[in-house]
Design a protein around this motif. Structure first.
Motif, PDB file in Angstrom:
ATOM      1  N   LYS A 242       5.650   0.382 -12.380  1.00  0.00           N
ATOM      2  CA  LYS A 242       6.865   0.805 -11.707  1.00  0.00           C
ATOM      3  C   LYS A 242       7.770  -0.396 -11.455  1.00  0.00           C
ATOM      4  O   LYS A 242       7.332  -1.547 -11.498  1.00  0.00           O
TER       5      LYS A 242
ATOM      6  N   CYS B 262       9.281  -3.349 -10.014  1.00  0.00           N
ATOM      7  CA  CYS B 262       8.629  -4.199  -9.022  1.00  0.00           C
ATOM      8  C   CYS B 262       9.341  -5.537  -8.884  1.00  0.00           C
ATOM      9  O   CYS B 262      10.079  -5.973  -9.776  1.00  0.00           O
ATOM     10  N   ASN B 263       9.099  -6.190  -7.752  1.00  0.00           N
ATOM     11  CA  ASN B 263       9.632  -7.532  -7.529  1.00  0.00           C
ATOM     12  C   ASN B 263       8.546  -8.559  -7.851  1.00  0.00           C
ATOM     13  O   ASN B 263       7.430  -8.205  -8.257  1.00  0.00           O
TER      14      ASN B 263
ATOM     15  N   GLU C 192       5.236  -8.199  -5.870  1.00  0.00           N
ATOM     16  CA  GLU C 192       4.454  -7.041  -6.306  1.00  0.00           C
ATOM     17  C   GLU C 192       3.807  -7.290  -7.666  1.00  0.00           C
ATOM     18  O   GLU C 192       2.666  -6.868  -7.915  1.00  0.00           O
TER      19      GLU C 192
ATOM     20  N   MET D  74       1.675   0.191  -7.751  1.00  0.00           N
ATOM     21  CA  MET D  74       2.761  -0.001  -8.704  1.00  0.00           C
ATOM     22  C   MET D  74       2.422   0.537 -10.097  1.00  0.00           C
ATOM     23  O   MET D  74       3.226   0.439 -11.016  1.00  0.00           O
TER      24      MET D  74
END
Length: 303
Positions: free
Chosen positions: A227, A229-230, A233, A251
């Protein structure tokens, strides 16, 4: 026995191409192979057209010598021919995920041993549009790195060329966001994603067990989505991967399906076992037991 070598002469390193004569010589000396024909590819789809023209019993087996693109063309051609000729793989590419997953031999002695045992496994193959793939379709973060690495860099640095390119492009790659609409068999969902993978085996990009439930004989493909994400993450996800618990990370969206339909808000280039794919929506399905693959029988139980 009679066999055909389908060879991509520019795939992989020159060192591998130089020792190819040893593979052929050992087959003649140490197996029941008495006739070996060779076919060298010069351009895209040469391997496909050659294998698509084969007739049943024309050869006892085919040997594909090249990277993932060559393997896929050979498999696509064999399926088209309906010849049911068994296939052996000599992986000469840079990463060779599919061959690594299957623990296929890469030395003359181990290859000869596999041919002498002649253990055959009916394996699944993925299909996208009219093209077959052995291992993976990937889109999004890092999936286009392979197209940015030159042939010279691959020959010099091997897999490190990919990892170096990925690190250098990290800020750009982390900004990727794809809005996906997905139907996997009868299950529909939407996801904002950084990356999607559709795999046949569990090995992707030199990493093992990315999709740990994957099997080449279950009639299913594995859809693995990271997913949006930063950095924090993503680092946490990498830590979970090292601990082999990444599929439980929030995630990750991970499911299995026979057929997968994906719509995307961007017309991105995606990767089909190292070859460029383009155009959405994409429809991907599993072709169960489509190829008769020669495998090292004494190692298969560990897969």
């Amino acid at each position: 026995m009679k066999c055909l070598f389908v060879i991509n002469p520019i795939s992989g390193t020159k060192a591998f191409q130089r020792k190819l004569d040893k593979f052929i010589g050992q087959l003649i000396l140490k197996t029941s192979v008495h006739t070996i024909d060779t076919f060298f590819t010069h351009k895209k789809n040469d391997a496909y057209h050659k294998c698509a023209s084969l007739k049943e019993n024309e050869y006892d087996f085919i040997v594909s010598v090249g990277g993932d693109g060559t393997i896929n063309e050979v498999m696509s051609g064999l399926i088209k021919s309906n010849s049911h000729i068994p296939l052996a793989l000599l992986a000469a590419g840079t990463v060779n995920d599919f061959a690594t997953y299957l623990k296929l031999p890469n030395t003359p002695d181990t290859f000869v041993s596999m041919i002498n045992k002649f253990t055959i496994k009916d394996i699944d193959v993925g299909q996208i549009s009219n093209d077959c793939f052995a291992n993976v379709v990937a889109g999004g973060m890092f999936s286009d790195i392979g197209f940015q690495v030159t042939k010279e860099e691959k020959n010099t640095f091997g897999p490190l060329a990919y990892y170096s390119a990925a690190i250098s492009k990290l800020p750009t790659q982390l900004s990727i966001s794809l809005s996906l609409k997905i139907t996997a068999d009868n299950y529909y969902f939407e996801e904002d994603a950084s990356l999607f993978l559709i795999t046949n085996s569990s090995n992707v990009g030199g990493f093992k067990d990315i999709t740990p439930q994957a099997s080449i004989e279950d009639g299913l493909l594995d859809l693995f989505i990271i997913k949006k994400c930063n950095v924090a993450e993503l680092l946490n996800l990498l830590k979970d991967y090292k601990l082999n618990v990444h599929t439980k990370n929030p995630m990750i969206h991970y499911i299995q399906a026979h057929s997968i339909h994906i719509e995307c808000d961007q017309d991105i280039i995606y990767d089909i076992d190292g070859e460029q794919g383009k155009g959405f929506p994409i429809d991907v399905k599993c072709l169960p037991h489509a190829i008769q693959l020669i495998i090292p029988g004494d190692q298969y139980e560990t897969l």
